[in-house]
Design a protein around this motif. Sequence first.
Motif, short mmCIF file in Angstrom:
data_model
loop_
_atom_site.label_atom_id
_atom_site.label_comp_id
_atom_site.label_asym_id
_atom_site.label_seq_id
_atom_site.Cartn_x
_atom_site.Cartn_y
_atom_site.Cartn_z
N GLN A 1 0.83 -1.20 0.00
CA GLN A 1 0.00 0.00 0.00
C GLN A 1 0.87 1.26 0.00
OE1 GLN A 1 -2.29 0.85 3.62
NE2 GLN A 1 -4.06 1.19 2.31
N ARG A 2 1.96 1.22 0.73
CA ARG A 2 2.83 2.39 0.86
C ARG A 2 3.67 2.64 -0.40
NH1 ARG A 2 7.59 2.88 5.41
NH2 ARG A 2 8.41 4.86 4.72
N PHE A 3 4.21 1.59 -0.99
CA PHE A 3 5.17 1.76 -2.06
C PHE A 3 4.63 1.51 -3.47
CE2 PHE A 3 7.83 1.15 1.67
CZ PHE A 3 8.68 2.25 1.55
N PHE A 4 3.46 0.92 -3.58
CA PHE A 4 2.87 0.64 -4.89
C PHE A 4 1.45 1.18 -4.92
CE2 PHE A 4 6.04 -2.67 -4.15
CZ PHE A 4 6.86 -2.48 -5.26
N PRO A 5 1.29 2.47 -5.25
CA PRO A 5 -0.03 3.10 -5.15
C PRO A 5 -1.09 2.52 -6.08
CG PRO A 5 1.61 4.60 -6.11
CD PRO A 5 2.34 3.37 -5.68
N ARG A 6 -0.71 1.74 -7.06
CA ARG A 6 -1.70 1.17 -7.99
C ARG A 6 -2.12 -0.24 -7.56
NH1 ARG A 6 -0.48 2.62 -14.05
NH2 ARG A 6 -2.65 2.02 -14.11
N HIS A 7 -2.12 -0.50 -6.27
CA HIS A 7 -2.51 -1.81 -5.75
C HIS A 7 -4.03 -1.97 -5.76
CE1 HIS A 7 -2.76 0.94 -2.32
NE2 HIS A 7 -3.80 0.20 -1.97
N THR A 8 -4.45 -3.20 -5.58
CA THR A 8 -5.88 -3.50 -5.42
C THR A 8 -6.10 -3.99 -3.99
OG1 THR A 8 -5.67 -5.83 -6.03
CG2 THR A 8 -5.98 -4.26 -7.84
N PRO A 9 -7.35 -4.06 -3.53
CA PRO A 9 -7.60 -4.58 -2.18
C PRO A 9 -7.03 -5.98 -1.96
CG PRO A 9 -9.55 -3.46 -2.99
CD PRO A 9 -8.57 -3.52 -4.14
N GLU A 10 -7.00 -6.80 -3.00
CA GLU A 10 -6.46 -8.15 -2.88
C GLU A 10 -4.95 -8.13 -2.63
OE1 GLU A 10 -8.40 -7.27 -5.64
OE2 GLU A 10 -10.22 -8.07 -4.73
N HIS A 11 -4.26 -7.12 -3.12
CA HIS A 11 -2.82 -7.02 -2.94
C HIS A 11 -2.43 -6.66 -1.52
CE1 HIS A 11 -2.65 -6.05 -7.45
NE2 HIS A 11 -2.19 -7.27 -7.30
#
Length: 93
Positions: free
Chosen positions: A11-21
């Motif tokens: 969440q902190r380093f990859f802003p294009r994440h999904t809730p599953e990530h």
Amino acid sequence: TGHAFTGEYTQRFFPRHTPEHIACQCGETLQTIEHVIMHCPIFDAARRRHLMSKGRTWSLKQLLETQKRVQKLLRFLEETRACNKPRAVWEPD
């Protein structure tokens, strides 16, 4: 430093994440280091073996207070492979 393979890191380093990530495999919506070490039901058995004394889990602060407890924490992480690597291959854009 906040650098561990958890949902919180993603969440902190990859802003294009999904809730599953960022969710824990147990269903917790945000997988954090504290959740993995202290609360995740997936790791209850290993937590009992390595991180408990007299029926109580040591706090994160207590786990880092002595070399013996740090070794126990490392054994817990090694056995469970928690926070070791991403659960699935995912390359952010």
